[in-house]
Motif scaffolding. Structure first.
Motif, PDB file in Angstrom:
ATOM      1  N   TYR A 213     -19.958  -9.580 -51.519  1.00  0.00           N
ATOM      2  CA  TYR A 213     -19.909 -10.089 -50.140  1.00  0.00           C
ATOM      3  C   TYR A 213     -21.277 -10.677 -49.804  1.00  0.00           C
ATOM      4  CZ  TYR A 213     -15.563  -7.480 -49.481  1.00  0.00           C
ATOM      5  OH  TYR A 213     -14.280  -7.006 -49.584  1.00  0.00           O
ATOM      6  N   GLU A 214     -21.269 -11.816 -49.144  1.00  0.00           N
ATOM      7  CA  GLU A 214     -22.493 -12.428 -48.641  1.00  0.00           C
ATOM      8  C   GLU A 214     -22.323 -12.704 -47.154  1.00  0.00           C
ATOM      9  OE1 GLU A 214     -23.391 -15.834 -51.000  1.00  0.00           O
ATOM     10  OE2 GLU A 214     -23.822 -14.661 -52.820  1.00  0.00           O
ATOM     11  N   ASP A 215     -23.315 -12.234 -46.368  1.00  0.00           N
ATOM     12  CA  ASP A 215     -23.238 -12.339 -44.913  1.00  0.00           C
ATOM     13  C   ASP A 215     -21.926 -11.768 -44.387  1.00  0.00           C
ATOM     14  OD1 ASP A 215     -25.737 -13.577 -44.791  1.00  0.00           O
ATOM     15  OD2 ASP A 215     -24.858 -15.540 -45.172  1.00  0.00           O
ATOM     16  N   GLY A 216     -21.484 -10.691 -45.033  1.00  0.00           N
ATOM     17  CA  GLY A 216     -20.298  -9.982 -44.588  1.00  0.00           C
ATOM     18  C   GLY A 216     -18.979 -10.559 -45.025  1.00  0.00           C
TER      19      GLY A 216
ATOM     20  N   LEU B 272     -22.494  -6.904 -40.618  1.00  0.00           N
ATOM     21  CA  LEU B 272     -23.052  -8.137 -41.173  1.00  0.00           C
ATOM     22  C   LEU B 272     -24.148  -7.766 -42.165  1.00  0.00           C
ATOM     23  CD1 LEU B 272     -22.931 -11.215 -41.081  1.00  0.00           C
ATOM     24  CD2 LEU B 272     -24.692 -11.169 -39.324  1.00  0.00           C
ATOM     25  N   LEU B 273     -23.803  -7.798 -43.460  1.00  0.00           N
ATOM     26  CA  LEU B 273     -24.744  -7.428 -44.518  1.00  0.00           C
ATOM     27  C   LEU B 273     -25.003  -8.657 -45.383  1.00  0.00           C
ATOM     28  CD1 LEU B 273     -23.005  -4.072 -45.423  1.00  0.00           C
ATOM     29  CD2 LEU B 273     -25.146  -4.309 -44.168  1.00  0.00           C
ATOM     30  N   SER B 274     -26.278  -8.953 -45.652  1.00  0.00           N
ATOM     31  CA  SER B 274     -26.612 -10.183 -46.372  1.00  0.00           C
ATOM     32  C   SER B 274     -26.024 -10.202 -47.775  1.00  0.00           C
ATOM     33  CB  SER B 274     -28.128 -10.355 -46.424  1.00  0.00           C
ATOM     34  OG  SER B 274     -28.729  -9.247 -47.070  1.00  0.00           O
ATOM     35  N   ARG B 275     -26.100  -9.064 -48.467  1.00  0.00           N
ATOM     36  CA  ARG B 275     -25.546  -8.991 -49.833  1.00  0.00           C
ATOM     37  C   ARG B 275     -24.961  -7.596 -50.027  1.00  0.00           C
ATOM     38  NH1 ARG B 275     -25.061 -11.918 -55.049  1.00  0.00           N
ATOM     39  NH2 ARG B 275     -24.433 -10.247 -56.464  1.00  0.00           N
TER      40      ARG B 275
END
Length: 677
Positions: A135-138, A172-175
């Protein structure tokens, strides 16, 4: 060093054990290919585990035999060419296995040497396949199979069809990298097989195979129809998130919208873990999905880091495998099947019995020694097990239930197919038919000839081959090239389009080249690798046919037994007739001339460690295309070693022997320089 040279080095007394060890390695490698590359396992889990256990035991007694290419030293797996390759952020390692309470107590002893206060999380071991999510940016950007542990297949479109996998995280997680198990629920599996059976298609052996086949569909619409699911169980720690234990990871994954298996439990002692394993073995069929064991993990992540990893598995986790299910049945009769090389294989016809998810009525008994060792007689009550729903095995007879009417089985003195004499050569377990024109052998030889690694004639399966033989349209594989459209459309279930496609596949096979053709001939002891070596050495079939025994024995990796077998094969009149028919049909009998400059001609090159630009197969193909030999071990004859990250014993030996070591970048520069010149 060839296998024969190594046998001489280890001494006569160990030669038989060493030969058996090499066969074990080949069996396990082939099993890995069938399992990971084709999703068509040919061994049950119990059979595979037994082979691996035997291999490890031999390597413990003879550590000098263990080489970096041993199945014990690798994670295992193959990558399909149809899907883009994905390098995992961190390797997806396999787990060591425990089969009983003793194995678990030994695992606990090793853990407590480092972490005396360790607690264990026990999770269900879902019988599916590992899927890694990124996942990138959630937002979900990639899904991939485990592949070989370092490089997998990208199957993003297919994983997006699984409703249990969130397309967007709740934070919202960057990676964010997640690992879990893709699986097919039992009701979805039953429905799928029913539909396939109604449509006249082959059914899947078990939910695991069905899930693997579904996730590797080129059309994601098919994946969506299969109703798969997913349990998440691991995360590579994202920035800004601090989790201290596996239980916190599972809670966090659930909070992000993942389906987490709710059956995990936390224990303070290994004895409680053992009791849990025993209880779950009894409850294993109560779930709506298949499980084949439990996974035991040290809960505390700091302790996990302190325990670390071996080359192929974490020291802080182990997989407890449920014992194979055993049921009782009766051997009604024993019949004999004749294979491609003339080997007679006894097979038990059993009173049908349900075991491990399906009904079994037949089981191979392998050879007469196995029958005698287990004292299996016709009419015997026997114990049967089938852990992987593929190859049933008779575990042992139950002599206490004999009535006196049971009959001892004897191998036939004459072939059941052609009535030719049957012999058992000294030192072999197998009995063989002596006739080279045996119809059973011819049938199996044709099946081998058209297989993927041989002439690769797609659409020519056993059922079609049986019809072609029965209708006298062919007598051997060379007759395939005389077939026409009118011949094929007369066959059952052979429509116009299928006939056209098959004729195209037969025509395309003419260009396969020398190496696949040598393998396709089915010369005893000559496998795919030997076919490539012989093609590279002799360049055309005529030169190979005229080779003398000393010519063959002088080739590295071609031992005396294989050389003698090659010589005998080409001395047969039937071989020359067969090859002549292939020539007249236009089958190519020369090796491909390389378009690459032969800058590595005569050089032995070893590749070790993890590479960035190429996977192992690609760089070894480059070496061979430029005239070199991609060797598996370092010796004084090694020209140089290409070393990537985490290079181990091969790099150490190269330094010890003073062998030049090149980085991946230096190898590429050398390659480019040679190409420009």
């Amino acid at each position: 060093m060839s296998d024969d040279q190594q046998q001489e080095q280890h001494g006569v007394e160990d030669s038989q054990a060493y030969e058996h060890y090499q066969k074990l390695k080949d069996q396990i490698q082939e099993a890995n290919y069938q399992y990971y590359g084709l999703d068509q396992p040919q061994l049950t889990d119990a059979e595979y585990d037994a082979l691996m256990k035997e291999l490890l035991a031999l390597e413990e007694v003879h550590p000098e035999w263990k080489t970096p290419d041993s199945p014990s030293q690798r994670v295992g797996g193959y990558i399909a060419k149809e899907f883009p390759k994905v390098r995992h952020a961190e390797p997806l390692l396999s787990l060591d296995n425990a089969f009983n309470a003793g194995d678990l107590r030994e695992f606990d002893r090793r853990v407590r040497m480092v972490a005396p206060q360790a607690e264990y999380v026990v999770e269900l071991k879902i019988d599916g396949l590992t899927v890694a999510l990124t996942y990138e940016d959630g937002v979900l950007v990639r899904g991939a199979t485990r592949g070989d542990g370092e490089v997998g297949e990208e199957i993003t479109a297919n994983v997006k069809t699984i409703s249990a996998i969130p397309l967007r995280l709740r934070s919202l997680l960057s990676r964010f990298d997640v690992r879990g198990e893709g699986y097919m629920p039992k009701d979805s599996f039953a429905r799928l097989n029913q539909e396939r059976e109604e449509e006249g298609q082959s059914t899947f052996a078990n939910p695991r195979n069905a899930a693997a086949g579904s996730l590797r569909q080129l059309d994601s619409k098919i994946s969506a129809q299969r109703k798969l699911s997913y349990f998440a169980y691991q995360v590579l720690m994202p920035e800004g998130i601090k989790l201290a234990s596996q239980t916190e990871i599972l809670t966090f994954l659930k909070a992000q919208g993942f389906l987490v298996n709710p059956e995990f439990k936390l224990f303070g002692t290994i004895e409680d873990v053992i009791q849990c394993c025993e209880e779950m073995a009894e409850k294993r069929h109560q779930f709506s999905y298949d499980i084949d064991g439990l996974v035991i993990k040290v809960n505390n992540l700091t302790q996990q880091r302190e325990l670390g990893f071996t080359a192929k598995s974490p020291r802080w986790a182990i997989a407890y495998k449920f014992p194979a299910e055993q049921v009782e049945t009766v051997v009604q009769s024993i019949e004999v099947r004749v294979g491609r090389t003339g080997v007679l294989t006894p097979t038990a016809n059993l009173t049908p019995v349900f075991v491990a998810g399906s009904t079994v009525s037949r089981a191979t008994l392998h050879n007469i020694d196995n029958i005698r060792d287990k004292d299996i007689r016709m009419g015997d009550h026997v114990l049967l097990q089938k852990a992987g729903d593929v190859i049933p095995e008779v575990v042992r007879s139950l002599p206490e239930k004999r009535t006196g009417e049971e009959k001892i089985f004897k191998m036939p003195e004459r072939c059941p197919e052609c009535q030719s004499p049957v012999i058992r050569e000294e030192g072999e377990a197998a009995h063989r038919c002596t006739s080279i024109s045996c119809p059973a052998q011819q049938r199996e030889q044709i099946i081998h000839f058209v297989s993927r690694d041989a002439m690769n004639i797609d659409g020519l399966g056993p059922a079609v081959i049986y019809q072609l033989l029965e209708t006298k349209l062919i007598n051997d594989a060379s007759d395939l090239y005389s077939l026409n459209f009118e011949d094929l459309v007369k066959l059952e279930r052979m429509g116009n389009k299928s006939a056209e496609n098959l004729l195209q596949a037969i025509e395309a096979s003419k260009e396969r080249g020398l190496a696949p053709l040598i393998f396709a001939l089915g010369i005893r002891h000559v496998g795919e690798k030997a076919g490539k070596i012989l093609a590279q050495q002799f360049c055309n079939m005529e030169a190979l046919k005229e080779a003398q025994l000393e010519d063959l024995q002088s080739i590295p990796d071609i031992g005396p037994t294989m050389a003698q077998s090659i010589l005998q094969f080409f001395q047969q009149e039937s071989t020359e007739r067969f090859l002549q028919k292939l020539r007249e049909a236009g089958v190519k009998m020369t090796a491909e001339e390389s378009s690459h400059p032969q800058i590595f001609a005569g050089k032995s090159i070893v590749v070790t460690g993890s590479l960035e630009k190429w996977d192992r197969q690609e760089i070894e193909s480059l070496i061979e295309a430029h005239g070199g030999k991609a060797a598996s071990s370092v010796s004084k004859k090694t020209a140089f070693v290409v070393a990537g990250e985490k290079a181990g014993s091969k790099l150490a030996k190269a330094k010890e022997l003073g062998i030049p070591v090149l980085s991946e970048e230096e190898f590429e520069e050398l390659l480019n320089k040679g190409t420009e010149e």
